[in-house]
Scaffold this motif. Structure first.
Motif, PDB file in Angstrom:
ATOM      1  N   LEU A   1       3.914   5.837  -5.433  1.00  0.00           N
ATOM      2  CA  LEU A   1       3.847   5.991  -6.889  1.00  0.00           C
ATOM      3  C   LEU A   1       2.675   6.878  -7.292  1.00  0.00           C
ATOM      4  O   LEU A   1       2.787   7.724  -8.194  1.00  0.00           O
ATOM      5  CB  LEU A   1       3.720   4.613  -7.546  1.00  0.00           C
ATOM      6  N   PHE A   2       1.550   6.706  -6.604  1.00  0.00           N
ATOM      7  CA  PHE A   2       0.367   7.499  -6.932  1.00  0.00           C
ATOM      8  C   PHE A   2       0.613   8.979  -6.644  1.00  0.00           C
ATOM      9  O   PHE A   2       0.274   9.851  -7.460  1.00  0.00           O
ATOM     10  CB  PHE A   2      -0.830   6.995  -6.119  1.00  0.00           C
ATOM     11  N   LEU A   3       1.211   9.266  -5.473  1.00  0.00           N
ATOM     12  CA  LEU A   3       1.484  10.661  -5.121  1.00  0.00           C
ATOM     13  C   LEU A   3       2.518  11.273  -6.045  1.00  0.00           C
ATOM     14  O   LEU A   3       2.423  12.451  -6.407  1.00  0.00           O
ATOM     15  CB  LEU A   3       1.940  10.748  -3.664  1.00  0.00           C
ATOM     16  N   ARG A   4       3.517  10.476  -6.395  1.00  0.00           N
ATOM     17  CA  ARG A   4       4.527  10.990  -7.326  1.00  0.00           C
ATOM     18  C   ARG A   4       3.882  11.373  -8.649  1.00  0.00           C
ATOM     19  O   ARG A   4       4.200  12.403  -9.240  1.00  0.00           O
ATOM     20  CB  ARG A   4       5.609   9.930  -7.571  1.00  0.00           C
ATOM     21  N   PHE A   5       2.982  10.521  -9.105  1.00  0.00           N
ATOM     22  CA  PHE A   5       2.291  10.804 -10.363  1.00  0.00           C
ATOM     23  C   PHE A   5       1.355  11.998 -10.215  1.00  0.00           C
ATOM     24  O   PHE A   5       1.310  12.895 -11.057  1.00  0.00           O
ATOM     25  CB  PHE A   5       1.504   9.572 -10.811  1.00  0.00           C
TER      26      PHE A   5
ATOM     27  N   LEU B   1       0.822  -1.209   0.000  1.00  0.00           N
ATOM     28  CA  LEU B   1       0.000   0.000   0.000  1.00  0.00           C
ATOM     29  C   LEU B   1       0.859   1.264   0.000  1.00  0.00           C
ATOM     30  O   LEU B   1       0.551   2.244  -0.686  1.00  0.00           O
ATOM     31  CB  LEU B   1      -0.933   0.005   1.215  1.00  0.00           C
ATOM     32  N   LEU B   2       1.946   1.238   0.797  1.00  0.00           N
ATOM     33  CA  LEU B   2       2.814   2.412   0.864  1.00  0.00           C
ATOM     34  C   LEU B   2       3.518   2.664  -0.467  1.00  0.00           C
ATOM     35  O   LEU B   2       3.649   3.807  -0.906  1.00  0.00           O
ATOM     36  CB  LEU B   2       3.844   2.244   1.984  1.00  0.00           C
ATOM     37  N   VAL B   3       3.981   1.593  -1.116  1.00  0.00           N
ATOM     38  CA  VAL B   3       4.626   1.737  -2.432  1.00  0.00           C
ATOM     39  C   VAL B   3       3.623   2.272  -3.441  1.00  0.00           C
ATOM     40  O   VAL B   3       3.920   3.171  -4.238  1.00  0.00           O
ATOM     41  CB  VAL B   3       5.224   0.395  -2.890  1.00  0.00           C
ATOM     42  N   THR B   4       2.411   1.707  -3.398  1.00  0.00           N
ATOM     43  CA  THR B   4       1.361   2.176  -4.306  1.00  0.00           C
ATOM     44  C   THR B   4       1.041   3.648  -4.050  1.00  0.00           C
ATOM     45  O   THR B   4       0.880   4.445  -4.979  1.00  0.00           O
ATOM     46  CB  THR B   4       0.087   1.328  -4.134  1.00  0.00           C
TER      47      THR B   4
END
Length: 639
Positions: free
Chosen positions: A169-173, A163-166
């Protein structure tokens, strides 16, 4: 803290709390279930064993009852089985020695499985025989719960990590446009024109990006428009329309600037090259051949003197060209003069132009120094050129040096410089940068080397020697330390050789040295010519100083196209420009000042006008809104 870190931190905390809560609820449910199971198991065992004892027919036989209880105790997971009479006196007691569990102590204390022992009453006929107490063993339960806890912890840790990795990546995007906006904002703060090319899909970010890009484009358009105005004005006043070389006005101003600098540029030679009867030559061979002839001369000069970075070639009239070679020595140029003459004559013959067509070409050499004046140099050049035209073969004539004292030998220079380093005899002669109100804005010093006999040597004399000895780095470090060790605080200017910016050792030394003097501010100054050749390195050096109180400046700035290009790239703290460029008698000086002010203000650069000689100049500076200047000495104003 950045928005990304705040959101990421908050979401991470939320995920950890949620997953931890789920883990705790799941674990608590397991604990409650196990407690019930252990209690129910104890009840079942107590009831069944009580009935067995009651119906055995040997209820008075204690040994048989003990054997029956032992059989159950040994074949099950029980902590204690106790049979007592009606007076609570023990008849049979079986208890388990303290068993070791796989679970750590902290876990056992945290879980703390607790339940009451099960009870069954045993009848002997119609009378009460006794009571049977049974309590299940918790050791096995602790082991199972520990294993369950580890499995759940691994599972939930894996889920949390995913969840943290997801989330990352989501926040970076999602926040990528914000990172670009932040980068653009920092660029604008540093007076850079950065356009964000990729348009974000998020409506709010998209509107902000488009607005920022619009503002930056307007600023860049203003800069480019003003720069174009200055270029056209400069070409009109200071450029030869045919060759795009500097004209007489440009030659005079640049030579003044070189002489006044007292640095490496203040000593050198002036070359005058002339086609005698130029108009007659053009009539004889035609405009096209003469144009080709002029192009060949420019090409020959550039090729022979390509190692002189500060060279300046100008066309002062149709048939006369002037070349300034700062830092050159007259005696060392004799071979170069002959090569220039012979190579050009060969090219002229290849073009089809010679003496038979009326081509009479001559070269005159005249040395100059910081004591020279423009009038003296031009007078001596005309004298030398007349002698050159009278030569029968190679038409070259060199004026001999008159005003300079006898030069030191290399060995004498080594002794003088070593004495300077060892005994710290370098003199710093001040020439402050002043505000219009008379206060000192920053201090500039001319480093003067004192000779073994007490004579003074200006930078134009000793810097070529230092360069030939390979002591540039040593001298610059010595000079910077001397400026930093001065007792008075404040800002100082130090002229820096651009070659050192490629020396990693020197850059590392700068990084280590400057923080040790927090009360001092240095402005590292580069010549305009050095900036045009080393713009990338100077820009990188300026970036290195961005988060400090220090900065960089450019000296000898002119209105050349190349100067305006690297000005936009480097964005120095200040530029120095000669008084004659801005306050001269030429038409359009007010337009020049206003345009240059618009350009420099758009990138956060201040203007320092050099060699102000009277109060009238100060009044004009005040009218133009320029507040920084350097006064010229009597000698500099006389040039």
């Amino acid at each position: 803290m950045s928005l990304y870190k705040q959101i990421a931190g908050m979401m991470t905390l939320f995920i950890v709390i949620v997953m931890g809560s789920v883990l705790w609820v799941n674990f608590s449910s397991s604990k409650e279930f196990i407690q019930k199971q252990l209690f129910n198991n104890s009840i079942d065992t107590a009831n069944s064993l009580g009935l067995t004892i009651q119906n055995s027919g040997t209820i008075e036989d204690t040994a048989t009852i003990d054997a029956m209880i032992s059989a159950v105790f040994d074949n099950g997971f029980y902590d204690k089985i106790l049979l007592v009479d009606t007076d609570n006196n023990p008849i049979v007691s079986k208890s388990l020695d303290e068993a070791k569990t796989k679970a750590p102590r902290w876990f056992v204390e945290l879980v703390d499985i607790s339940f009451l022992p099960a009870k069954a009453e045993i009848m002997n006929g119609w009378s009460m025989y006794g009571k049977l107490y049974v309590r299940s063993d918790k050791t096995h339960a602790y082991d199972k719960m520990w294993e369950s806890f580890l499995s759940l912890l691994k599972l939930f840790s894996l889920i949390t990590a995913v969840l943290l990795v997801t989330l990352y990546l989501f926040l970076r995007f999602l926040l990528r446009p914000l990172a670009q906006l932040n980068k653009q904002a920092r660029a604008v703060d540093n007076n850079e024109f950065m356009i964000v090319e990729s348009t974000p899909s998020t409506t709010e970010f998209k509107n902000v990006v488009n607005s920022m890009n619009k503002v930056v484009r307007k600023l860049e358009t203003i800069f480019n428009k003003e720069a174009q105005t200055l270029r056209k004005y400069h070409e009109l006043l200071y450029k030869d329309p045919d060759t795009k070389l500097g004209n007489r006005n440009y030659f005079n101003m640049q030579l003044k600037s070189f002489i006044r600098s007292r640095g490496e540029l203040s000593i050198g030679t002036v070359w005058m090259m002339e086609f005698d009867h130029y108009d007659l030559l053009k009539k004889n061979v035609g405009f096209q051949k003469v144009s080709t002839l002029v192009e060949s001369l420019v090409e020959t000069v550039e090729q022979i003197f390509k190692d002189y970075d500060d060279r300046l070639l100008c066309r002062i009239n149709s048939g006369t060209f002037m070349l300034i070679l700062p830092g050159s020595d007259l005696e060392a140029l004799e071979d170069s003069a002959e090569k220039l003459y012979t190579d050009f004559q060969k090219k002229a013959l290849e073009i089809g132009v010679g003496k038979e067509n009326g081509m009479h070409f001559a070269v005159a050499l005249t040395p100059y120094s910081h004591n020279s004046t423009i009038r003296d140099i031009l007078t001596k050049s005309d004298f030398a050129l007349a002698h050159a035209h009278n030569q029968t073969q190679i038409k070259i004539y060199a004026n001999q040096e008159e005003s300079r004292r006898k030069p030191l030998t290399k060995e004498e220079w080594v002794q003088t410089l070593e004495n300077t380093f060892e005994h710290d005899t370098l003199q710093l002669q001040p020439n402050p940068v002043t505000e219009l109100d008379g206060s000192v804005h920053m201090q500039e010093f001319t480093p003067v080397v004192i000779g073994l006999e007490g004579e003074e040597h200006i930078p134009g004399e000793y810097r070529p020697v230092i360069k030939s000895l390979g002591w540039i780095k040593r001298f610059q470090q010595y000079l910077i330390r001397k400026l930093l060790d001065r007792s008075d605080a404040g800002s100082s200017i130090v002229a820096l050789n651009a070659e050192l910016l490629e020396d990693r050792g020197f850059i590392k030394w700068i990084k280590e040295t400057l923080p040790r003097h927090p009360d001092k501010r240095l402005y590292f100054e580069f010549s305009a010519q050095a900036a045009s050749l080393n713009a990338v390195h100077i820009k990188d050096f300026n970036n290195l100083l961005l988060d400090t109180v220090h900065g960089i400046g450019l000296d000898g700035f002119s209105l050349e196209s190349s100067d305006l290009e690297y000005l936009k790239q480097i964005q120095p703290s200040y530029i120095k420009i000669e008084r004659d460029y801005l306050l001269g008698e030429q038409e359009g000086s007010e337009l020049t000042v206003n345009t240059l002010r618009n350009i420099t203000s758009s990138i956060g650069t201040r203007i320092i006008v050099k060699n102000i000689c009277d109060g009238g100049d100060l009044e004009r500076l005040k009218e133009f809104g320029i507040t920084l200047y350097q006064s010229g000495t009597n000698e500099q104003c006389r040039i």
